[in-house]
Design a protein around this motif. Structure first.
Motif, PDB file in Angstrom:
ATOM      1  N   ARG A  61      -2.096   5.228  -6.227  1.00 40.48           N
ATOM      2  CA  ARG A  61      -3.032   5.619  -5.163  1.00 40.48           C
ATOM      3  C   ARG A  61      -2.601   6.911  -4.491  1.00 40.48           C
ATOM      4  NH1 ARG A  61      -2.714   5.745  -0.124  1.00 40.48           N
ATOM      5  NH2 ARG A  61      -0.823   4.507  -0.050  1.00 40.48           N
ATOM      6  N   LEU A  62      -1.336   6.986  -4.114  1.00 42.40           N
ATOM      7  CA  LEU A  62      -0.843   8.184  -3.433  1.00 42.40           C
ATOM      8  C   LEU A  62      -0.855   9.389  -4.384  1.00 42.40           C
ATOM      9  CD1 LEU A  62       0.208   9.526  -0.920  1.00 42.40           C
ATOM     10  CD2 LEU A  62       2.515   8.725  -1.514  1.00 42.40           C
ATOM     11  N   GLU A  65      -4.269  10.795  -4.356  1.00 42.45           N
ATOM     12  CA  GLU A  65      -4.532  11.490  -3.095  1.00 42.45           C
ATOM     13  C   GLU A  65      -3.864  12.870  -3.077  1.00 42.45           C
ATOM     14  OE1 GLU A  65      -3.396   9.068   0.244  1.00 42.45           O
ATOM     15  OE2 GLU A  65      -4.770   7.456  -0.340  1.00 42.45           O
ATOM     16  N   GLU A  68      -5.761  15.219  -5.281  1.00 38.50           N
ATOM     17  CA  GLU A  68      -6.979  15.681  -4.600  1.00 38.50           C
ATOM     18  C   GLU A  68      -6.661  16.820  -3.637  1.00 38.50           C
ATOM     19  OE1 GLU A  68     -10.295  14.973  -4.799  1.00 38.50           O
ATOM     20  OE2 GLU A  68      -9.894  13.710  -6.541  1.00 38.50           O
ATOM     21  N   HIS A  69      -5.537  16.720  -2.952  1.00 44.80           N
ATOM     22  CA  HIS A  69      -5.095  17.780  -2.042  1.00 44.80           C
ATOM     23  C   HIS A  69      -4.822  19.078  -2.811  1.00 44.80           C
ATOM     24  CE1 HIS A  69      -2.765  19.843   1.086  1.00 44.80           C
ATOM     25  NE2 HIS A  69      -1.857  20.055   0.161  1.00 44.80           N
TER      26      HIS A  69
END
Length: 87
Positions: A61-62, A65, A68-69
């Protein structure tokens, strides 16, 4: 079992997609994931390094994320996705 995701700021049919895609890859049989751009790994200082041993490791999950950043920030030959879309 999913072993890899790809995240990119370009549409999937864009001719330069593969050059800006960040791959989120599972490492081994553990739940550790790394980010790969081309043949470079995201490392602790926020740089991209050819050393897999130095790659930051995340849970899935991280890792997604963080990818995406980064998708708006990676470049190829100095051009980001926004630059390529403006052409």
């Amino acid at each position: 079992m999913i072993t890899e995701h790809a995240v990119c700021a370009l549409p999937s049919d864009h001719q330069e997609w593969r050059h800006l895609a960040i791959r989120v890859k599972r490492r081994g049989s553990t739940d550790e994931w790394v980010l790969v751009h081309g043949s470079y790994y995201l490392v602790a200082n926020g740089e991209w390094s050819p050393s897999a041993a130095d790659a930051l490791r995340f849970d899935e999950r991280l890792a997604l994320e963080v990818a995406e950043h980064w998708k708006e920030r990676v470049d190829v030959n100095g051009l980001t996705a926004a630059d390529l879309l403006d052409r």
